[in-house]
Write a protein that holds these residues in place. Structure first.
Motif, PDB file in Angstrom:
ATOM      1  N   VAL A 219      12.844  -1.007  -8.709  1.00  0.00           N
ATOM      2  CA  VAL A 219      11.439  -1.387  -8.823  1.00  0.00           C
ATOM      3  C   VAL A 219      10.615  -0.291  -8.171  1.00  0.00           C
ATOM      4  CG1 VAL A 219       9.662  -3.058  -8.174  1.00  0.00           C
ATOM      5  CG2 VAL A 219      11.994  -3.844  -8.701  1.00  0.00           C
ATOM      6  N   PHE A 220       9.759   0.349  -8.942  1.00  0.00           N
ATOM      7  CA  PHE A 220       8.822   1.314  -8.375  1.00  0.00           C
ATOM      8  C   PHE A 220       7.573   0.536  -7.957  1.00  0.00           C
ATOM      9  CE2 PHE A 220      11.382   4.011 -11.260  1.00  0.00           C
ATOM     10  CZ  PHE A 220      11.837   4.925 -10.314  1.00  0.00           C
ATOM     11  N   TYR A 221       7.365   0.442  -6.669  1.00  0.00           N
ATOM     12  CA  TYR A 221       6.313  -0.420  -6.135  1.00  0.00           C
ATOM     13  C   TYR A 221       5.207   0.445  -5.556  1.00  0.00           C
ATOM     14  CZ  TYR A 221       4.504  -4.694  -3.879  1.00  0.00           C
ATOM     15  OH  TYR A 221       3.748  -5.773  -3.492  1.00  0.00           O
ATOM     16  N   CYS A 222       4.174   0.614  -6.356  1.00  0.00           N
ATOM     17  CA  CYS A 222       3.062   1.478  -5.952  1.00  0.00           C
ATOM     18  C   CYS A 222       1.982   0.648  -5.271  1.00  0.00           C
ATOM     19  CB  CYS A 222       2.479   2.177  -7.187  1.00  0.00           C
ATOM     20  SG  CYS A 222       1.030   3.178  -6.804  1.00  0.00           S
ATOM     21  N   GLN A 223       1.764   0.919  -3.994  1.00  0.00           N
ATOM     22  CA  GLN A 223       0.629   0.286  -3.322  1.00  0.00           C
ATOM     23  C   GLN A 223      -0.591   1.166  -3.551  1.00  0.00           C
ATOM     24  OE1 GLN A 223       1.756  -1.446   0.798  1.00  0.00           O
ATOM     25  NE2 GLN A 223       3.420  -0.071   0.240  1.00  0.00           N
ATOM     26  N   ASN A 224      -1.378   0.764  -4.509  1.00  0.00           N
ATOM     27  CA  ASN A 224      -2.603   1.503  -4.795  1.00  0.00           C
ATOM     28  C   ASN A 224      -3.664   1.040  -3.799  1.00  0.00           C
ATOM     29  OD1 ASN A 224      -5.006   2.491  -5.708  1.00  0.00           O
ATOM     30  ND2 ASN A 224      -4.840   1.660  -7.782  1.00  0.00           N
ATOM     31  N   ASN A 225      -3.830   1.835  -2.728  1.00  0.00           N
ATOM     32  CA  ASN A 225      -4.829   1.448  -1.711  1.00  0.00           C
ATOM     33  C   ASN A 225      -6.121   2.237  -1.888  1.00  0.00           C
ATOM     34  OD1 ASN A 225      -4.433   3.964  -0.528  1.00  0.00           O
ATOM     35  ND2 ASN A 225      -3.256   3.187   1.204  1.00  0.00           N
ATOM     36  N   GLN A 226      -6.270   2.821  -3.065  1.00  0.00           N
ATOM     37  CA  GLN A 226      -7.522   3.458  -3.535  1.00  0.00           C
ATOM     38  C   GLN A 226      -7.771   4.860  -2.976  1.00  0.00           C
ATOM     39  OE1 GLN A 226      -8.753   1.580  -5.907  1.00  0.00           O
ATOM     40  NE2 GLN A 226      -7.493  -0.165  -5.339  1.00  0.00           N
ATOM     41  N   TRP A 227      -7.113   5.215  -1.878  1.00  0.00           N
ATOM     42  CA  TRP A 227      -7.436   6.486  -1.233  1.00  0.00           C
ATOM     43  C   TRP A 227      -6.181   7.246  -0.842  1.00  0.00           C
ATOM     44  CZ3 TRP A 227     -12.288   8.345  -1.209  1.00  0.00           C
ATOM     45  CH2 TRP A 227     -13.324   7.427  -1.468  1.00  0.00           C
ATOM     46  N   ALA A 228      -6.094   8.524  -1.224  1.00  0.00           N
ATOM     47  CA  ALA A 228      -5.055   9.425  -0.748  1.00  0.00           C
ATOM     48  C   ALA A 228      -5.728  10.321   0.301  1.00  0.00           C
ATOM     49  CB  ALA A 228      -4.494  10.243  -1.892  1.00  0.00           C
ATOM     50  N   ILE A 229      -5.628   9.943   1.560  1.00  0.00           N
ATOM     51  CA  ILE A 229      -6.502  10.437   2.623  1.00  0.00           C
ATOM     52  C   ILE A 229      -7.949  10.339   2.109  1.00  0.00           C
ATOM     53  CG2 ILE A 229      -7.021  12.187   4.359  1.00  0.00           C
ATOM     54  CD1 ILE A 229      -4.267  13.216   4.275  1.00  0.00           C
ATOM     55  N   SER A 230      -8.554  11.469   1.720  1.00  0.00           N
ATOM     56  CA  SER A 230      -9.979  11.425   1.350  1.00  0.00           C
ATOM     57  C   SER A 230     -10.201  11.408  -0.158  1.00  0.00           C
ATOM     58  CB  SER A 230     -10.688  12.656   1.935  1.00  0.00           C
ATOM     59  OG  SER A 230     -10.226  13.825   1.287  1.00  0.00           O
ATOM     60  N   VAL A 231      -9.118  11.466  -0.908  1.00  0.00           N
ATOM     61  CA  VAL A 231      -9.276  11.644  -2.354  1.00  0.00           C
ATOM     62  C   VAL A 231      -9.146  10.295  -3.068  1.00  0.00           C
ATOM     63  CG1 VAL A 231      -8.390  12.817  -4.385  1.00  0.00           C
ATOM     64  CG2 VAL A 231      -8.416  13.990  -2.186  1.00  0.00           C
ATOM     65  N   PRO A 232     -10.167   9.936  -3.840  1.00  0.00           N
ATOM     66  CA  PRO A 232     -10.150   8.624  -4.497  1.00  0.00           C
ATOM     67  C   PRO A 232      -9.224   8.594  -5.712  1.00  0.00           C
ATOM     68  CG  PRO A 232     -12.138   9.803  -5.092  1.00  0.00           C
ATOM     69  CD  PRO A 232     -11.407  10.680  -4.106  1.00  0.00           C
ATOM     70  N   LEU A 233      -8.922   7.388  -6.112  1.00  0.00           N
ATOM     71  CA  LEU A 233      -7.980   7.161  -7.207  1.00  0.00           C
ATOM     72  C   LEU A 233      -8.322   7.954  -8.468  1.00  0.00           C
ATOM     73  CD1 LEU A 233      -5.584   5.470  -8.253  1.00  0.00           C
ATOM     74  CD2 LEU A 233      -7.259   3.756  -8.969  1.00  0.00           C
ATOM     75  N   GLU A 234      -9.595   8.058  -8.799  1.00  0.00           N
ATOM     76  CA  GLU A 234      -9.947   8.688 -10.078  1.00  0.00           C
ATOM     77  C   GLU A 234      -9.612  10.176 -10.129  1.00  0.00           C
ATOM     78  OE1 GLU A 234     -11.907   6.635  -8.353  1.00  0.00           O
ATOM     79  OE2 GLU A 234     -13.948   7.420  -8.095  1.00  0.00           O
ATOM     80  N   ARG A 235      -9.304  10.788  -8.978  1.00  0.00           N
ATOM     81  CA  ARG A 235      -8.841  12.171  -8.993  1.00  0.00           C
ATOM     82  C   ARG A 235      -7.354  12.239  -9.370  1.00  0.00           C
ATOM     83  NH1 ARG A 235     -11.619  15.818 -10.103  1.00  0.00           N
ATOM     84  NH2 ARG A 235     -13.046  15.851  -8.338  1.00  0.00           N
ATOM     85  N   GLN A 236      -6.642  11.127  -9.271  1.00  0.00           N
ATOM     86  CA  GLN A 236      -5.204  11.123  -9.569  1.00  0.00           C
ATOM     87  C   GLN A 236      -4.901  10.694 -11.010  1.00  0.00           C
ATOM     88  OE1 GLN A 236      -3.694  12.251  -6.922  1.00  0.00           O
ATOM     89  NE2 GLN A 236      -5.009  11.616  -5.220  1.00  0.00           N
ATOM     90  N   THR A 237      -5.797   9.939 -11.614  1.00  0.00           N
ATOM     91  CA  THR A 237      -5.419   9.326 -12.893  1.00  0.00           C
ATOM     92  C   THR A 237      -6.619   8.978 -13.762  1.00  0.00           C
ATOM     93  OG1 THR A 237      -4.177   7.508 -13.904  1.00  0.00           O
ATOM     94  CG2 THR A 237      -5.386   6.983 -11.885  1.00  0.00           C
ATOM     95  N   ARG A 238      -6.384   8.966 -15.074  1.00  0.00           N
ATOM     96  CA  ARG A 238      -7.398   8.499 -16.017  1.00  0.00           C
ATOM     97  C   ARG A 238      -7.135   7.065 -16.436  1.00  0.00           C
ATOM     98  NH1 ARG A 238      -9.566  12.166 -20.902  1.00  0.00           N
ATOM     99  NH2 ARG A 238     -10.632  13.759 -19.687  1.00  0.00           N
ATOM    100  N   VAL A 239      -5.866   6.653 -16.326  1.00  0.00           N
ATOM    101  CA  VAL A 239      -5.527   5.299 -16.775  1.00  0.00           C
ATOM    102  C   VAL A 239      -5.112   4.482 -15.559  1.00  0.00           C
ATOM    103  CG1 VAL A 239      -4.749   6.081 -19.025  1.00  0.00           C
ATOM    104  CG2 VAL A 239      -3.091   5.861 -17.183  1.00  0.00           C
ATOM    105  N   PRO A 240      -5.255   3.173 -15.651  1.00  0.00           N
ATOM    106  CA  PRO A 240      -4.724   2.341 -14.566  1.00  0.00           C
ATOM    107  C   PRO A 240      -3.241   2.676 -14.354  1.00  0.00           C
ATOM    108  CG  PRO A 240      -6.054   1.011 -16.055  1.00  0.00           C
ATOM    109  CD  PRO A 240      -5.927   2.379 -16.685  1.00  0.00           C
TER     110      PRO A 240
END
Lengths: 395, 324
Positions: A219-240
């Motif tokens: 099981v790949f369990y991704c805790q999407n906590n919205q922030w990679a230090i200072s970088v928001p989710l939308e910098r990592q991905t276009r899709v959920p």
């Protein structure tokens, strides 16, 4: 022979706008249709026919136990944070806000299952029976992890982002090679923890590819906590993020990461899928990092306080408390007891931390190799002689 | 006693290790049906099945990263990296996880993983197929690094590396794969982490490893015609280095030439030079000299004969040491 078709550019109007992309990523703030939720932020138990069956054993006693887990984990997390502020720890990595995501997944695991954490998984450690005091060495600088990964079913913390996804895929391949996948009680699965930032790492993608290629029970369990230090989710991905699983050929699902009941149900489902040979599975636990990335971080430089205030209304512990009071008529005495137990745990953690011995001088040289290295032996002897010479002068 | 190519000696060594221990897995790109691009794993998948000889997805970080996970589970993976220049996608997993797991867990999680890497040039290949990256790994604490040079060593060293509880980077001299030599399956091999004097001599000591061992032995034969008696030592193990025989030799000859295809800067040859001057300072009649690849990226293959140290450059090094 047919002619190759001329390339026709995509009509820009058919592409999602930037606003639409962001709406897709953040669309579940208000609880969109894709989000598995069993307990609303207001503490109301809602039904999801797909997942109700996975938590039908969770009565008032079990829910109280999940509540207790979350309160205790939060309490020692806050204590460790304070210990860092007082100079007793070099750094601390807070889990504040992610208690439900972790306790739900951790309590879904069975004894024979294996977890590959990142470095914020104090709640998973708790569920694997690792005493919180055992986490301190990493952050006080006395060790790199003191527990035994093999007997606890909890690998050491992995700090290089995403590395553990391949290690977990490999471990799960081993479970399959050893015939541990099937309907029997002895069937096993692996669960791998990582964050939204990690999903941009090659190792995470490779982990997905390998797990899929070998039908690995992970099981790949991704805790999407919205922030990679200072970088928001939308910098990592276009899709959920959960939608990415489809591209690798396995199911992906998004769960309300602040809902411990939903996290428990979805994790139980996902682990069972893996144990019975239908792995891998991607779970995106949609949550929020309520504190800084680490004690060295300053979130006021990159995000608005309003955002935190919004998420405070979705607090993972408060909704269980409300549910226990309203639907199970649990009285104040229970909550007082848990609070007191938390304070005791915090005091014990503090006492332990202050009394932690310094590592032995020759700790540097221990267990670098299984077979002794002549070079290291020589360096060790030279260093110890040097070290001892100072002790003699002082005496 | 059998006469085998170096590649076939490796195959036989792998087979013996797999027969001895069911936890030994072979994994890599094209190692199964194809038998590896150099055929080193030829026939193994047919005999041991797809769960012990894994044709993996095409990703080196994946090969090493899953091998780490398999090792945590109790397996002994033998990874093949197809060519030296392709190891770098796996470099992170090698350095961050493979090398450090034992230390980090204080011995609770051993990493008995072998990473086989065909290395070196001289085969007229395109870019990234002829490199000598061994020094990068010798620099990393927690890894062991060895290089075989002949069929007998290949047969024994691969089995010893697999039996070792430490991660071993196993460098194979790809341009020597098809050279034959005697292998005695009933012999008692020397320890894995030991160097070996291949040719005794008194004029100048030559320390070398991997593909250039053959070159240095040929150079010694050529030098004999000029009345020079070269001592040739195959280092075999690059980390840890076993320099006892080199020190002993240098104390006798007073002169040392270290030979390698790899660039010289911050390399295994640099380490040998540093340690020899430290241990044999008063025995040296000349500075330790090095004959190596140049400090450039590996050149286009039409230039490689100029890049790679050959018999003449080794002898030139010997002459310079003697003329000092």
């Amino acid at each position: 022979m047919s002619q190759p078709q001329a390339w026709v550019p995509v009509d820009p109007r058919s592409r999602p706008s930037r606003e639409q992309v962001l709406a897709g990523l953040r669309g579940t703030d208000a609880g969109g249709p894709e989000l598995v939720q069993l307990l609303t932020p207001e503490g109301q138990r809602v039904s999801d026919p797909r997942f109700d069956g996975f938590v039908d054993d969770v009565d008032a006693t079990a829910l109280k136990s999940l509540y207790r887990d979350m309160v205790l984990v939060r309490r020692f997390d806050r204590e460790a944070n304070a210990l860092q502020r007082q100079g007793q720890l070099g750094i601390w990595v807070p889990l504040l806000g992610q208690e439900a995501a972790q306790i739900g997944a951790g309590r879904a695991m069975r004894l024979g299952d294996m977890a590959f954490p990142s470095y914020r998984e104090h709640g998973i450690a708790w569920c694997r029976g690792i005493d919180p005091t055992e986490l301190l060495g990493i952050f006080r600088g006395t060790d790199h992890g003191s527990w035994d990964p093999l007997t606890t079913g909890f690998n050491l913390y992995t700090i290089v982002i995403g590395n553990q996804c391949l290690n977990a895929a490999g471990y799960a391949m081993g479970q399959r090679f050893e015939g541990k996948v099937g309907d029997s009680e002895s069937a096993e699965a692996t669960i791998c923890f990582f964050g939204d930032g990690a999903t941009s790492q090659g190792d995470v993608h490779e982990g997905f590819v390998w797990a899929a290629a070998y039908d690995a029970p992970v099981v790949f369990y991704c805790q999407n906590n919205q922030w990679a230090i200072s970088v928001p989710l939308e910098r990592q991905t276009r899709v959920p993020l959960y939608e990415r699983a489809r591209g690798y050929g396995f199911p992906g699902i998004r769960v309300d990461g602040n809902d411990v009941l939903a996290c428990l149900a979805v994790s139980r489902w996902a682990l069972e899928e893996c144990r019975t040979g239908n792995g891998p599975v991607l779970v995106e636990a949609y949550t929020y990092r309520m504190d800084a990335h680490t004690t060295s971080d300053d979130p006021t430089r990159y995000r608005l306080a309003d955002e935190l205030e919004l998420w405070k209304l979705k607090d993972p512990i408060e909704r269980v408390r409300v549910n226990l009071v309203r639907e199970h008529h649990v009285g104040g005495e229970f909550f007082d007891e848990v609070t007191a137990e938390g304070d005791e745990l915090a005091a014990r953690l503090r006492e332990f931390c202050l009394a932690m011995p310094e590592p032995a001088p020759d700790r540097i040289f221990s267990e670098v190799y299984a077979e002794p290295s002549p070079l290291l032996e020589a360096q060790r002897e030279e260093f110890l002689a040097h070290h001892t010479s100072f002790q003699t002068e002082e005496a | 006693m059998v006469n085998l190519t170096l590649a076939r000696a490796l195959t036989d060594g792998l087979r013996a290790a797999m027969e001895r221990d069911p936890k030994v897995l072979v994994m890599g790109e094209d190692v199964g049906k194809l038998g590896g691009v150099f055929r080193v794993t030829d026939g193994l998948q047919k005999d041991f099945g797809e769960q012990r000889v894994l044709d993996t997805p095409l990703s080196e970080s994946g090969i090493i990263g899953t091998a780490v996970g398999l090792a945590i589970r109790g397996f002994r993976p033998v990874c093949e990296i197809q060519f030296d220049g392709f190891v770098f996608p796996g470099f992170d997993q090698i350095v961050s996880q493979l090398a450090k797991m034992r230390f980090r867990s204080q011995g609770k999680v051993p990493m008995p993983v072998v990473v086989r890497i065909p290395f070196g040039g001289g085969i007229g290949a395109v870019e990234h197929h002829s490199e000598s990256p061994e020094s990068l790994f010798a620099h990393v604490a927690g890894l062991k690094v060895v290089a075989c040079s002949n069929p007998s060593d290949a047969f024994w060293m691969i089995q010893q590396a697999i039996a070792c509880d430490d991660p071993v980077l196993f460098f194979e001299p790809k341009r020597r794969y098809w050279e034959k030599g005697e292998v005695d399956p009933d012999a008692t091999p020397p320890p894995l982490f030991s160097s070996k004097v291949l040719r005794a001599g008194t004029s100048v000591t030559i320390a070398c490893y991997g593909p250039l061992v053959r070159t240095c032995l040929d150079a010694a034969t050529a030098a004999q015609a000029d009345g020079l008696d070269l001592e040739v030592i195959d280092l075999r193990t690059l980390s840890p280095l076993d320099l006892g025989p080199v020190f002993e030799s240098v104390r006798c000859t007073g002169r040392l030439v270290v030979v390698s295809e790899a660039p010289s800067e911050a390399s295994v040859t640099a380490e040998v030079a540093a340690r020899v001057q430290q241990e044999c300072f008063y025995s040296l009649e000349a500075p330790v000299l090095r004959v190596t690849g140049f400090d450039t990226p590996y050149p286009p293959s039409k230039c490689e004969d100029d890049y790679l140290p050959d018999l003449d450059r080794v002898l030139d090094g010997v002459d310079r040491a003697l003329a000092w």
